[in-house]
Scaffold this active site. Structure first.
Site, PDB file in Angstrom:
ATOM      1  N   SER A 134       0.761  -1.216   0.031  1.00 20.17           N
ATOM      2  CA  SER A 134       0.039  -0.044  -0.039  1.00 20.17           C
ATOM      3  C   SER A 134       0.657   1.145   0.161  1.00 20.17           C
ATOM      4  O   SER A 134       1.746   1.250   0.491  1.00 20.17           O
ATOM      5  CB  SER A 134      -0.974   0.061   1.269  1.00 20.17           C
ATOM      6  N   GLU A 136       0.189   3.558   1.697  1.00 23.47           N
ATOM      7  CA  GLU A 136       0.152   3.978   2.908  1.00 23.47           C
ATOM      8  C   GLU A 136       1.517   3.621   3.745  1.00 23.47           C
ATOM      9  O   GLU A 136       1.935   4.356   4.949  1.00 23.47           O
ATOM     10  CB  GLU A 136      -0.920   3.404   3.973  1.00 23.47           C
ATOM     11  N   TYR A 158      -2.136   0.520  10.288  1.00 24.59           N
ATOM     12  CA  TYR A 158      -2.406  -0.125   8.905  1.00 24.59           C
ATOM     13  C   TYR A 158      -0.798  -0.077   8.369  1.00 24.59           C
ATOM     14  O   TYR A 158      -0.626  -1.059   7.480  1.00 24.59           O
ATOM     15  CB  TYR A 158      -3.386   0.468   8.307  1.00 24.59           C
TER      16      TYR A 158
END
Length: 343
Positions: A134, A136, A158
């Site tokens: 990801s 992120e 996350y």
């Protein structure tokens, strides 16, 4: 011989689009299901008769070994995750177990089954593995745009868990010679996106306000910037990554940045409304540690795999709003505001 693919997270947004794509390519597609999940009531309900399913849980090592041994896949796509980033602050330990250690468990399952049954696979006994990494992971990125060489600085549980999954995938590739790759996917949306995610929250609210079912939309940080693309495009990149002679990681995104404010403006314009008449900024919806700017440098995936996005940002938001309008027109009216979600 018909190729077999096993998808974790098959009932999610990406899993449903990937299942459609692989079926169109002639694969036999299996989905890993946890507990009493009913695929016929999920995003793959329209595909259920064409799919096969096997029980398994990313928090249960033995179940993953049994699932891989049952399916004997040529390719495994690990899309299963707790994917709502703000929610990872409420369940950090569970997010770590599923999104981080779950990757390790699947890699171990593949390694164990491959060692036992390697002769089945044309690729020297290797089951090819895709890990859904990801953007992120970049978090407070030191550079913009972000590429395969940009360092990671995650800003949420996350992001931290996804970073572990990314690193352990590379470690198993380098240590055991596994065909294991990670796709560092930037934000990708669709009409199948969960309503807790900001783009879908926006598209659904615009449709509901237009139809008189809702009066206002509460959002947090309107200035956060993302590289948003269409999920149906991004699953093609996943598949392409597992078709190469040698495994490698790739960043996937459009390379174009848009703010949450842009998404709101575009969605409300689709229904002929001005967003400032309906949007309220709620500080309670701002993340504890915000990721301000994410934008993909996707030159490598375009050059080496020939991948290109087909849906731009404006088309994506219009697709989502029109889908929500069409769906709401078939459903009974429910009053009240949407629950707080998104940012």
């Amino acid at each position: 011989m018909t190729r077999r693919a096993l998808i974790t997270g098959i009932t999610g947004q990406d899993g449903s689009y990937l299942a459609e794509h692989l079926l169109s390519q002639g694969y036999q597609v299996w989905g890993l299901l946890r507990g009493q999940t009913n695929p016929r009531t999920s995003r793959v309900g329209h595909l259920a008769s064409d799919l096969s399913f096997v029980d398994g849980d990313l928090t249960d090592q033995a179940s993953l070994v049994a699932a891989v041994d049952t399916v004997q896949p040529d390719e495994v796509y690990n899309l299963g995750a707790l994917s709502f980033v703000p929610g990872s602050w409420q369940q950090p330990e569970l997010v770590t177990e599923v999104n981080g250690t779950g990757v390790l468990r699947m890699l171990e399952a593949i390694r164990m089954v491959s060692d036992l049954n390697g002769s089945r696979h044309a690729d020297g006994g290797r089951i090819r593995f895709y890990q859904a990494s990801s953007s992120e992971m970049f978090g407070r990125a030191a550079e913009t745009p972000q590429s395969e060489t940009t360092g990671f600085h995650p800003r949420s549980p996350y992001g931290v868990a996804k970073t572990y999954g990314h690193h352990i995938t590379r470690t198993y590739r380098e240590t055991f010679g596994m065909y294991a790759v990670s796709g560092v996917l930037f934000n990708h949306e669709s009409p199948r996106r969960g309503t807790e995610f900001v783009t879908r929250k926006i598209s659904l609210a615009a449709a509901r306000i237009k139809l008189g079912h809702q009066k206002r939309l509460d959002l947090g940080n309107l200035d956060a910037v993302r590289d948003w693309g269409f999920a149906g495009d991004y699953v093609r990149a996943m598949h392409l990554m597992l078709q190469q002679d040698e495994p490698a990681d790739y960043v996937v995104g459009t390379g174009r940045m848009h703010s949450v404010r842009d998404a709101v403006r575009c969605a409300f314009a689709c229904v002929g409304l001005h967003w400032t008449d309906h949007v309220v900024v709620d500080p309670a919806l701002v993340r504890p540690a915000e990721v301000e700017v994410l934008c993909a440098d996707s030159r490598r995936v375009r050059a080496e795999l020939g991948w290109e996005p087909t849906v731009d940002f404006a088309q994506l938001m219009r697709m989502m709003v029109e889908s929500d309008l069409e769906r709401l027109s078939r459903e009974p009216v429910h009053g009240g505001l949407l629950p707080a979600a998104g940012r």
